[in-house]
Motif scaffolding. Structure first.
Motif, mmCIF file in Angstrom:
data_model
loop_
_atom_site.group_PDB
_atom_site.id
_atom_site.type_symbol
_atom_site.label_atom_id
_atom_site.label_comp_id
_atom_site.label_asym_id
_atom_site.label_seq_id
_atom_site.Cartn_x
_atom_site.Cartn_y
_atom_site.Cartn_z
ATOM 1 N N SER A 1 0.653 -0.830 -0.066
ATOM 2 C CA SER A 1 -0.133 0.202 0.198
ATOM 3 C C SER A 1 1.324 1.172 -0.079
ATOM 4 N N TYR A 2 0.344 1.800 -0.972
ATOM 5 C CA TYR A 2 1.569 3.190 -1.603
ATOM 6 C C TYR A 2 1.352 4.315 0.290
ATOM 7 N N ILE A 3 -0.428 4.120 0.110
ATOM 8 C CA ILE A 3 -0.667 5.170 1.304
ATOM 9 C C ILE A 3 -0.077 4.681 2.888
ATOM 10 N N HIS A 4 0.272 3.543 3.196
ATOM 11 C CA HIS A 4 0.616 3.132 4.259
ATOM 12 C C HIS A 4 1.777 3.996 4.041
ATOM 13 N N LYS A 5 2.831 3.083 2.901
ATOM 14 C CA LYS A 5 3.995 3.828 2.919
ATOM 15 C C LYS A 5 4.384 5.365 3.199
ATOM 16 N N LEU A 6 3.035 6.128 2.382
ATOM 17 C CA LEU A 6 3.067 7.673 3.394
ATOM 18 C C LEU A 6 3.226 8.047 4.164
ATOM 19 N N GLY A 7 2.247 7.474 4.980
ATOM 20 C CA GLY A 7 1.549 7.439 6.034
ATOM 21 C C GLY A 7 3.292 7.393 6.810
ATOM 22 N N ILE A 8 3.691 6.429 6.673
ATOM 23 C CA ILE A 8 4.514 5.564 7.177
ATOM 24 C C ILE A 8 5.990 6.831 7.832
ATOM 25 N N PHE A 9 6.366 7.527 6.671
ATOM 26 C CA PHE A 9 7.119 8.391 5.474
ATOM 27 C C PHE A 9 6.756 9.644 7.066
ATOM 28 N N LEU A 10 5.629 9.932 6.507
ATOM 29 C CA LEU A 10 4.898 11.496 7.183
ATOM 30 C C LEU A 10 5.563 10.916 8.661
ATOM 31 N N GLU A 11 5.227 10.519 9.622
ATOM 32 C CA GLU A 11 5.126 9.726 10.875
ATOM 33 C C GLU A 11 6.897 10.567 11.142
ATOM 34 N N PHE A 12 7.813 9.419 10.546
ATOM 35 C CA PHE A 12 9.204 10.026 10.181
ATOM 36 C C PHE A 12 9.730 10.914 10.119
ATOM 37 N N TRP A 13 9.255 11.161 8.849
ATOM 38 C CA TRP A 13 9.503 13.075 8.489
ATOM 39 C C TRP A 13 9.195 14.297 9.819
ATOM 40 N N ILE A 14 8.155 13.626 10.249
ATOM 41 C CA ILE A 14 8.227 14.985 11.727
ATOM 42 C C ILE A 14 8.887 14.644 12.930
ATOM 43 N N THR A 15 9.533 13.906 13.342
ATOM 44 C CA THR A 15 10.222 13.433 14.133
ATOM 45 C C THR A 15 11.060 13.002 14.111
ATOM 46 N N VAL A 16 12.281 13.015 13.060
ATOM 47 C CA VAL A 16 13.361 13.104 12.876
ATOM 48 C C VAL A 16 14.370 13.112 13.503
ATOM 49 N N GLU A 17 15.869 13.080 14.860
ATOM 50 C CA GLU A 17 16.070 13.994 15.118
ATOM 51 C C GLU A 17 17.343 14.669 13.904
ATOM 52 N N MET A 18 16.591 16.456 13.656
ATOM 53 C CA MET A 18 18.014 16.753 12.703
ATOM 54 C C MET A 18 19.419 17.043 13.463
ATOM 55 N N ASP A 19 20.004 16.291 14.312
ATOM 56 C CA ASP A 19 21.354 16.887 14.667
ATOM 57 C C ASP A 19 21.768 15.156 13.918
ATOM 58 N N ARG A 20 21.309 14.343 13.854
ATOM 59 C CA ARG A 20 21.833 13.668 12.653
ATOM 60 C C ARG A 20 21.444 13.336 11.963
ATOM 61 N N TYR A 21 20.597 13.844 10.967
ATOM 62 C CA TYR A 21 19.396 14.074 9.796
ATOM 63 C C TYR A 21 19.918 15.302 9.355
ATOM 64 N N ILE A 22 19.848 15.305 7.752
ATOM 65 C CA ILE A 22 19.381 16.513 7.133
ATOM 66 C C ILE A 22 18.111 16.391 6.070
ATOM 67 N N LYS A 23 18.174 17.366 5.905
ATOM 68 C CA LYS A 23 16.795 16.558 5.055
ATOM 69 C C LYS A 23 16.341 17.850 3.651
ATOM 70 N N LEU A 24 17.032 16.723 2.901
ATOM 71 C CA LEU A 24 16.786 16.971 1.660
ATOM 72 C C LEU A 24 15.821 17.784 0.564
ATOM 73 N N VAL A 25 16.045 17.744 -1.225
ATOM 74 C CA VAL A 25 14.804 18.402 -2.342
ATOM 75 C C VAL A 25 15.765 17.776 -2.916
ATOM 76 N N VAL A 26 15.291 16.162 -3.763
ATOM 77 C CA VAL A 26 16.072 16.729 -4.450
ATOM 78 C C VAL A 26 15.448 16.180 -6.490
ATOM 79 N N ASP A 27 16.101 16.336 -6.828
ATOM 80 C CA ASP A 27 15.646 16.938 -8.390
ATOM 81 C C ASP A 27 16.058 15.289 -9.285
ATOM 82 N N SER A 28 15.230 14.708 -9.689
ATOM 83 C CA SER A 28 15.536 12.985 -10.644
ATOM 84 C C SER A 28 14.244 12.460 -11.768
ATOM 85 N N ALA A 29 15.155 11.511 -12.623
ATOM 86 C CA ALA A 29 14.305 11.328 -13.414
ATOM 87 C C ALA A 29 13.770 12.902 -14.906
ATOM 88 N N ASP A 30 14.925 13.562 -14.636
ATOM 89 C CA ASP A 30 14.928 14.849 -15.389
ATOM 90 C C ASP A 30 13.964 15.959 -15.367
#
Ligand code: SF4
Length: 656
Positions: free
Chosen positions: A353-382
């Motif tokens: 389920s893509y929707i399940h993956k999205l929920g899990i991703f957002l849950e992780f994203w809003i709680t991630v420890e920023m002292d050990r992570y960086i947040k990026l936006v990446v361009d891909s596939a032209d």
């Protein structure tokens, strides 16, 4: 050393003695010994002897299936010498390779380990419910045909097969190899697994459950350890792409597009807004597009940092919701996703389920420890598939388990600086760090570099003749020496650039070119053909590949199979935002950002490629680094020398 099955080479005795001392002292051991110096057999012989004497087991973690195969072959050599039936090992791979249903069906084969695990449980449940012909037939045979199972068990004990041989044999007998492995694993002293079995918590718990052994009774071996920090960073990172959001919209519409957050918004609407935000983040931070539509960044960037709360702020402001509602949305997405998974499972499909993956991703994203992570936006596939990423900078996030094992041995042909490896993984300061010099005579190899070319971007942009000079060197070397020659380009893009310029027609011998999208079996066919040219064809052949790829790390080319290696440029990592974030993190943590994240990884890639040349005492070979920056790596490659006339210098070495 009793178990060692071959004639001892220089250093091998020292390696085995040092490992024994480490095991006796229950410590951790990190060592470098040149490529081709026989590390696998040393580690296997010494740890196995200790394991047999002290009732321990060896979990041998490898990155690739080829390395896993090598361990089983060496284990066979030890057993042949010792004639001891206790010497038994198993190669375990993920369900993608061991589940026959997954191997036969590409859609199922694409599943993640979690999806395949759920799929398999459901198949087994159907078999156990006694409904005729429902569920997995390979499992049915496994539980129903005792005689066949006993035959396979006995065959495996006798033969000590590689994972590939084992899967083939089980398939021929219509029995599930994965279940067979589980049935045999407790008999094994050596269990060869991919890294994920040690470093993913869920999979590790399952492995230890099968083994029925505590961590304290395990000796961990990490093969090709220089790969581990990057592997762990990837494992603990998470990403969300525009294409995945399209998948969510499609899935939502298929199930009636449910509402979330107490009816405030539908799933598809939420995903479309999220997709717009991801595109806008890419436009703003990667392309530098201003509000008036003018593009600020003239140079091409592939990624950029985004402020840590930017995504959440955009969601809240565009949807006019509070952060509490956002959390409700995330919970709802996960709950809907689970329902979709259950529904698909009941239909005998992969519980994806893509929707399940999205929920899990957002849950992780809003709680991630920023002292050990960086947040990026990446361009891909032209530009068609931008994504956001929470990128893990600190590999030690997943290595706490190592300290629970009796001991761990980490080895590679290219691991220096060893302190960096120890510190990156957060191993104890009492870890033994040892470098063993190459056992092979320096007289058997020459390493030249030339100062008239470089792949440094600014210089190539300034001086248009550099590329043609570079190509001239490659053509001259390939066409002058009737020897198997490999040319390592810095990337597939640069390899394609040379091809698109029409240069390849200048090569006057059999030419093989690795393609990025090549399957593993096509690549192996190509390599086998190339090797054969070195042995059977007096003209030799040329093989164009990339540095840091499947060929330059992990494949052996003894004797005439490879005699010349040309390295095009210094394989520095690209100066992306991800790379800059990593460098800054290592600067802050160790004060050595450039050394640990730029110089050392480039040196490792150079050494891995050069290492393909010499695999035993009688091998001879010459490597040429086409880049004026090569002297920066003198501390790693002390016998490298400048050549002002490459053809003459190679000739004189070859004719000696
Ligand atoms: Fe696949 Fe084996 Fe599970 Fe059947 S029992 S689904 S073959 S892993």
């Amino acid at each position: 050393m009793d178990l060692f099955p071959y004639a001892l080479r220089k250093n091998q005795e020292n390696i085995m003695r040092d490992i024994r001392n480490t095991l006796d002292a229950r410590k951790h051991f990190v060592f470098e010994s040149g490529t081709g110096s026989g590390k696998t057999i040393c580690v296997l012989s010494s740890t196995l002897q200790y394991a047999l004497e002290n009732n321990k087991k060896i979990v041998y973690a490898t990155r690739t299936n080829a390395q896993q195969r090598q361990v089983i072959l060496e284990l066979r050599a030890i057993r042949k010498k010792m004639k001891d039936k206790r010497i038994f090992g198993l190669g375990i791979q993920g369900r993608t390779n061991m589940c026959i249903l997954a191997k036969n069906d590409p859609e199922i084969g694409n599943g993640t380990s979690e999806e395949l695990s759920k799929f398999c449980s459901n198949q087994k449940k159907k078999v156990l419910s006694n409904k005729k012909n429902e569920g997995c037939k390979y499992y049915r045979k496994f539980i129903g045909d005792k005689q066949k199972i006993d035959t396979i068990l006995e065959w495996t004990r006798q033969k000590l097969p590689t994972a590939e041989e084992f899967v083939e044999y089980c398939k021929k007998n219509t029995v599930c190899p994965y279940e067979m492995n589980k049935a045999l694993i407790r008999e094994a002293v050596v269990i060869v697994v991919p890294y994920i079995y040690v470093f993913d918590k869920t999979i590790r718990i399952m492995l230890f459950d099968w083994l029925s052994t505590s961590e304290d009774d395990i000796l961990l071996v990490v093969d090709e350890a220089h790969n581990l920090p990057d592997y762990l960073r990837d494992l603990f990172s998470a990403q969300l792409s525009a294409w995945m959001l399209n998948g969510c919209v499609f899935e939502a519409e298929k199930v009636g597009d449910p509402s979330i957050a107490n009816g405030k918004i539908s799933v598809s609407k939420f995903c479309k807004i999220l997709s717009e935000i991801v595109n806008d983040l890419r436009d703003t931070y990667v392309y530098g597009i201003l509000e008036n539509g003018i593009r600020r960044n003239t140079h091409v960037k592939s990624d950029a940092f985004i402020p840590s709360h930017e995504l959440e702020s955009e969601i809240l402001s565009r949807l006019k919701i509070t952060s509490i509602t956002l959390r409700d949305i995330i919970s709802d997405l996960i709950a809907y996703g689970e329902k979709i998974q259950d529904y698909r499972q009941k239909e005998g499909k992969l519980p994806r389920s893509y929707i399940h993956k999205l929920g899990i991703f957002l849950e992780f994203w809003i709680t991630v420890e920023m002292d050990r992570y960086i947040k990026l936006v990446v361009d891909s596939a032209d530009g068609k598939n931008p994504r956001i990423e929470a990128y893990c900078l600190d590999p030690s996030i997943g290595t706490g388990i190592i300290n629970e094992f009796h001991s761990s041995i980490h080895m590679s042909g290219t691991l220096k600086p060893l302190e960096e490896y120890r510190d990156s993984l957060g191993l104890s300061q009492y870890t033994e760090l040892v470098f063993y010099p190459s056992p092979f005579s320096r007289e058997n190899r020459r390493i030249f570099f030339t100062r008239d070319v470089t792949t440094r971007y600014e210089e190539i942009a300034r001086d248009k003749t550099i590329i043609s000079r570079m190509w001239q060197h490659i053509t001259n070397i390939c066409n002058t020496f009737p020897k198997n020659t490999m040319v390592f380009f810095p990337s597939f893009n640069i390899l394609s650039m040379f091809r698109n310029k029409g240069y390849f027609t200048d090569i006057e011998r059999c030419l093989y070119v690795e393609e990025q999208a090549m399957s593993q079996s096509d690549l192996m066919d190509l390599v086998i053909d190339f090797k054969r040219c070195g042995v059977e064809n007096s003209n030799g052949a040329a093989l164009f590949s990339v540095i840091g790829g499947r060929i330059s790390e992990g494949m052996d080319f003894p004797a005439e199979q490879l005699e010349i290696a040309v390295i095009v440029g210094i394989p520095y990592p690209k100066p992306t935002a991800r790379q800059r974030g990593l460098q800054r993190y290592y600067d802050l943590k160790f004060g050595k950002g450039w050394e640990y994240t730029v110089n050392a990884p480039a040196a490792r890639k150079l050494l891995q490629s050069i290492g393909r040349l010499i695999r035993d005492e009688n091998d001879r070979g010459v490597a040429i680094v086409l880049d004026k920056r090569a002297p920066r790596f003198k501390q790693y490659i002390s016998d490298m020398r400048e050549s002002k006339n490459l053809l003459a210098d190679i000739s004189s070495f070859m004719n000696r």
